[in-house]
Design a protein around this motif. Structure first.
Motif, PDB file in Angstrom:
ATOM      1  N   LEU A 165      57.008 -39.961 -36.873  1.00 45.32           N
ATOM      2  CA  LEU A 165      56.324 -41.165 -36.395  1.00 45.32           C
ATOM      3  C   LEU A 165      55.036 -40.884 -35.621  1.00 45.32           C
ATOM      4  O   LEU A 165      54.038 -41.587 -35.822  1.00 45.32           O
ATOM      5  CB  LEU A 165      57.295 -42.006 -35.554  1.00 45.32           C
ATOM      6  N   PRO A 166      54.976 -39.864 -34.736  1.00 41.90           N
ATOM      7  CA  PRO A 166      53.731 -39.644 -33.981  1.00 41.90           C
ATOM      8  C   PRO A 166      52.545 -39.251 -34.854  1.00 41.90           C
ATOM      9  O   PRO A 166      51.400 -39.567 -34.526  1.00 41.90           O
ATOM     10  CB  PRO A 166      54.097 -38.508 -33.012  1.00 41.90           C
ATOM     11  N   THR A 167      52.793 -38.551 -35.963  1.00 40.60           N
ATOM     12  CA  THR A 167      51.689 -38.064 -36.798  1.00 40.60           C
ATOM     13  C   THR A 167      51.590 -38.771 -38.146  1.00 40.60           C
ATOM     14  O   THR A 167      50.555 -38.684 -38.813  1.00 40.60           O
ATOM     15  CB  THR A 167      51.862 -36.557 -37.068  1.00 40.60           C
ATOM     16  N   GLY A 168      52.660 -39.448 -38.566  1.00 36.66           N
ATOM     17  CA  GLY A 168      52.657 -40.092 -39.865  1.00 36.66           C
ATOM     18  C   GLY A 168      52.947 -39.148 -41.020  1.00 36.66           C
ATOM     19  O   GLY A 168      52.898 -39.554 -42.190  1.00 36.66           O
ATOM     20  N   ILE A 169      53.275 -37.888 -40.744  1.00 39.07           N
ATOM     21  CA  ILE A 169      53.601 -36.927 -41.802  1.00 39.07           C
ATOM     22  C   ILE A 169      54.912 -37.320 -42.467  1.00 39.07           C
ATOM     23  O   ILE A 169      55.889 -37.624 -41.790  1.00 39.07           O
ATOM     24  CB  ILE A 169      53.701 -35.497 -41.224  1.00 39.07           C
ATOM     25  N   VAL A 170      54.916 -37.325 -43.795  1.00 39.34           N
ATOM     26  CA  VAL A 170      56.112 -37.685 -44.561  1.00 39.34           C
ATOM     27  C   VAL A 170      56.525 -36.493 -45.435  1.00 39.34           C
ATOM     28  O   VAL A 170      55.690 -35.910 -46.133  1.00 39.34           O
ATOM     29  CB  VAL A 170      55.864 -38.914 -45.456  1.00 39.34           C
ATOM     30  N   VAL A 171      57.803 -36.140 -45.374  1.00 36.09           N
ATOM     31  CA  VAL A 171      58.334 -35.037 -46.180  1.00 36.09           C
ATOM     32  C   VAL A 171      59.586 -35.523 -46.901  1.00 36.09           C
ATOM     33  O   VAL A 171      60.458 -36.136 -46.289  1.00 36.09           O
ATOM     34  CB  VAL A 171      58.695 -33.812 -45.307  1.00 36.09           C
ATOM     35  N   SER A 172      59.665 -35.240 -48.200  1.00 37.95           N
ATOM     36  CA  SER A 172      60.855 -35.608 -48.979  1.00 37.95           C
ATOM     37  C   SER A 172      61.502 -34.365 -49.562  1.00 37.95           C
ATOM     38  O   SER A 172      60.823 -33.386 -49.864  1.00 37.95           O
ATOM     39  CB  SER A 172      60.479 -36.550 -50.128  1.00 37.95           C
TER      40      SER A 172
END
Length: 353
Positions: free
Chosen positions: A246-253
């Motif tokens: 949430l703080p950086t918006g980085i998304v990993v799947s």
């Protein structure tokens, strides 16, 4: 430079005395830290002492040459030896990349070019896996999304040193980040025309949990059904995991593993690596400048390297490297181009001294 070398020689002597004290080894962490620093300084101090000795020998030979000219030849040889040692010392004093001993997270993503780009991304992935194999490194495919023709939309791989140890994967693979362009006749092309497409490579040092702490309150975890191959147990359960920082918006799947817990752990590994890379780029202006070559958008105009199959040519545009052994490079023989990039990196650092 030589004032600094005198200081380092003094520090080396102090460390030698400290490590000889049994009391120091009562604190294992402190002893390990001192031993690591001692090992870093030893080759520098050894070369410094060799340089000093060559200087003393040269001076003595010059004095003897006044009486016997034969000693002038020896003095000249010692002067050349001393100059070589000076250059070696300059290289040894170049600041080391603190991540060089680390393992690596490498991501390959298809870009412009449709199915041909995905097939090229698959070729790049295989190239890096073969390169790792040549170096005795272990590889682990953390996540991948394929296409119907055998291409790869995106893939994430962990690369780590094998049991034999040696240099970390990061020390070599860190030069691979950027947009890679391919020129060839695609298998989907019926007219035999050469097409150009691109794939992106992002390389990050793998972060240990101690390097980057991820707060549970800072992440959002979503689960969903895997869409990739892997059997009924994968496709009929909500085992795939998507983590949003949430703080950086980085998304990993991650969806390669059969269990939700395993996929979450793998996704956290990638997230920690991305957060470490971002923190280092933000904290250090040099690191930020170096990462300009990393993938921003997989656009052909931002290429760092071109793979021209009709000419069997590989070109790295950052250092002007060109060779006509693409067939070998794509089979994992990357040392030639990586050596050229490492040499240019060293030259730039020497210029900053």
């Amino acid at each position: 430079m030589f004032d600094r070398l005198g200081e380092l020689a003094g520090e080396h002597a102090e460390l030698e005395r400290a490590l000889a004290d049994p009391g120091v080894h009562a604190n294992a962490d402190q002893a390990r830290k001192l031993a690591k620093r001692y090992a870093e300084l030893t080759p520098i101090v050894a070369a410094f002492r060799e340089w000093q000795q060559a200087g003393e020998d040269e001076q003595a030979a010059r004095e003897l040459a006044a009486e016997d000219p034969a000693f002038a030849i020896e003095a000249d040889e010692l002067a050349k030896q001393r100059a070589g040692l000076e250059e070696r010392l300059r290289v040894l004093l170049v600041p080391k990349d603190p991540n060089d001993g680390k393992d690596t997270i490498l991501e390959v993503k298809a870009g412009e070019g449709g199915e041909e780009s995905a097939l090229f991304a698959s070729d790049l992935l295989r190239m890096y896996l073969r390169y790792a194999e040549r170096h005795g490194w272990k590889t682990e495919v953390i996540d991948s999304t394929g296409t119907g023709l055998g291409g790869v939309k995106d893939a994430t791989v962990a690369v780590k040193a094998g049991r034999g140890g040696g240099a970390g994967a990061w020390s070599r693979l860190k030069y691979e980040g950027g947009v890679h362009r391919v020129q060839r006749v695609p298998v989907t092309e019926s007219q035999g025309r050469i097409h150009t497409s691109a794939a992106g490579v992002l390389v990050m040092p793998e972060a240990d949990p101690v390097d980057v702490q991820v707060n549970d309150n800072d992440i959002k975890v979503d689960v969903f059904r895997s869409s990739g191959p892997g059997g009924q147990s994968v496709n009929t359960t909500d085992s795939a995991v998507r983590i949003t920082h949430l703080p950086t918006g980085i998304v990993v799947s991650c969806q390669n593993e059969k269990s939700q817990l395993q996929n979450k752990e793998q996704a956290l590994r990638v997230l920690r690596a991305r957060l470490l890379a971002q923190a280092e780029a933000d904290a250090d202006a040099k690191a930020s400048a170096e990462r300009k070559a990393q993938v921003r958008t997989v656009d052909r105009s931002e290429r760092v390297r071109t793979y021209n199959f009709p000419e069997n040519r590989i070109s790295d545009h950052r250092v002007g490297y060109k060779a006509y052994n693409l067939d070998q490079v794509i089979d994992g023989d990357l040392d030639g181009v990586i050596d050229a990039l490492a040499a240019a990196d060293l030259e730039a650092k020497l210029g900053d001294q």
